[in-house]
Design a protein around this motif. Structure first.
Motif, PDB file in Angstrom:
ATOM      1  N   ARG A 176       0.831  -1.202   0.000  1.00  0.00           N
ATOM      2  CA  ARG A 176       0.000   0.000   0.000  1.00  0.00           C
ATOM      3  C   ARG A 176       0.864   1.250   0.000  1.00  0.00           C
ATOM      4  N   ALA A 177       1.972   1.183   0.728  1.00  0.00           N
ATOM      5  CA  ALA A 177       2.885   2.322   0.759  1.00  0.00           C
ATOM      6  C   ALA A 177       3.431   2.623  -0.629  1.00  0.00           C
ATOM      7  N   LEU A 178       3.700   1.572  -1.417  1.00  0.00           N
ATOM      8  CA  LEU A 178       4.217   1.760  -2.770  1.00  0.00           C
ATOM      9  C   LEU A 178       3.240   2.533  -3.646  1.00  0.00           C
ATOM     10  N   PHE A 179       1.952   2.364  -3.401  1.00  0.00           N
ATOM     11  CA  PHE A 179       0.955   3.131  -4.153  1.00  0.00           C
ATOM     12  C   PHE A 179       0.838   4.564  -3.643  1.00  0.00           C
ATOM     13  N   LYS A 180       1.062   4.743  -2.352  1.00  0.00           N
ATOM     14  CA  LYS A 180       0.882   6.060  -1.727  1.00  0.00           C
ATOM     15  C   LYS A 180       2.034   7.020  -2.032  1.00  0.00           C
ATOM     16  N   ILE A 181       3.255   6.511  -2.070  1.00  0.00           N
ATOM     17  CA  ILE A 181       4.432   7.380  -2.179  1.00  0.00           C
ATOM     18  C   ILE A 181       4.401   8.262  -3.430  1.00  0.00           C
ATOM     19  N   PRO A 182       4.145   7.725  -4.634  1.00  0.00           N
ATOM     20  CA  PRO A 182       4.088   8.610  -5.812  1.00  0.00           C
ATOM     21  C   PRO A 182       2.977   9.650  -5.712  1.00  0.00           C
TER      22      PRO A 182
END
Length: 256
Positions: A237-243
């Motif tokens: 989920r973090a990978l989707f949030k960062i960008p």
């Protein structure tokens, strides 16, 4: 067992570690094996050894770390490299030993979390010192066309004299004159730069050494707060949030 040869290094060419080094105690565990404190049987000096488990599919990572340590460990902010050793063991599987400088102070993550447990926060002057020294190490890597790709508090170690050392180059990448950018998504999610994450979804996306600067910025937050941003989320989920957060930040900056 390890194959007898890698792509460019021959494991059999390395000496047997038991002729020189004696294991004293376990001091940690990494992705590919355990880390031990070892004693030099000749001069009594101590070092750390990363013993790589006998897994076939880490050959590329082994070679990357070996080549970078051999070429670039002559900097005061990069962990010293004392050599690669190869231990044959028919029963348990052959092992590769990477013998490195012993950093008794632990990681800067451990330091930050330990202070928070005592109700303290790391002083900004100490954070600034750690970041400055880590930047010097990264500058050395970048000048030599190498991206660390996994900058975080656990990969920045303290010596007993207060020195700061970059470690763990298993996922680092060396750039060539014909390839000054990379397009492989690697690293630890919470510290990963948006352009590195984008390589998973967009085949034409690339990044360069500046991704390490983003990761060091996240490390600065980690040292102050004890954890990186979004650490309460699942890594995917973090990978989707960062960008998305990066886009919001750029939009805010443009509007102000």
């Amino acid at each position: 067992m390890f194959p007898q040869t890698g792509k460019s290094i021959v494991f059999d060419n390395f000496p047997d570690p038991t002729d020189t080094w004696e294991i004293i105690e376990t001091i940690g565990k990494g992705t590919y094996g355990k880390v031990y404190k070892v004693l030099n049987k000749t001069d009594g000096s101590k070092a750390a050894v990363k013993i790589l488990d006998p897994i076939h599919d880490i050959d590329e990572e082994i070679e990357a770390e070996y080549n970078i340590l051999k070429a670039l460990s002559d900097h005061s902010n990069v962990v010293k490299f004392y050599g690669m050793y190869y231990k044959k063991d028919v029963k348990c599987g052959d092992q590769l030993w990477l013998v490195l400088e012993l950093c008794n102070g632990g990681s800067v993550t451990d330091l930050a979390k330990g202070m928070l447990r005592r109700g303290d926060r790391m002083d900004e002057a100490i954070i600034a010192y750690i970041l400055h020294e880590a930047l010097m190490g990264l500058q050395h890597l970048h000048i030599n066309k190498t991206i660390h790709r996994d900058v975080k508090g656990n990969n920045i170690l303290l010596t007993t004299q207060g020195g700061i050392k970059l470690v763990d180059f298993g996922v680092s990448a060396q750039l060539t004159n014909t390839r000054l950018r990379r397009n492989t998504s690697v690293g630890t999610p919470f510290w990963m730069a948006p352009e590195v994450i984008a390589c998973e979804q967009q085949l034409d996306s690339t990044y360069d050494a500046r991704c390490d600067v983003w990761s060091l910025g996240i490390t600065a937050i980690e040292l102050g707060d004890g954890d990186p941003p979004l650490s309460d989320l699942h890594p995917m989920r973090a990978l989707f949030k960062i960008p998305r957060l990066c886009s919001d930040l750029l939009l805010y900056t443009d509007c102000h």
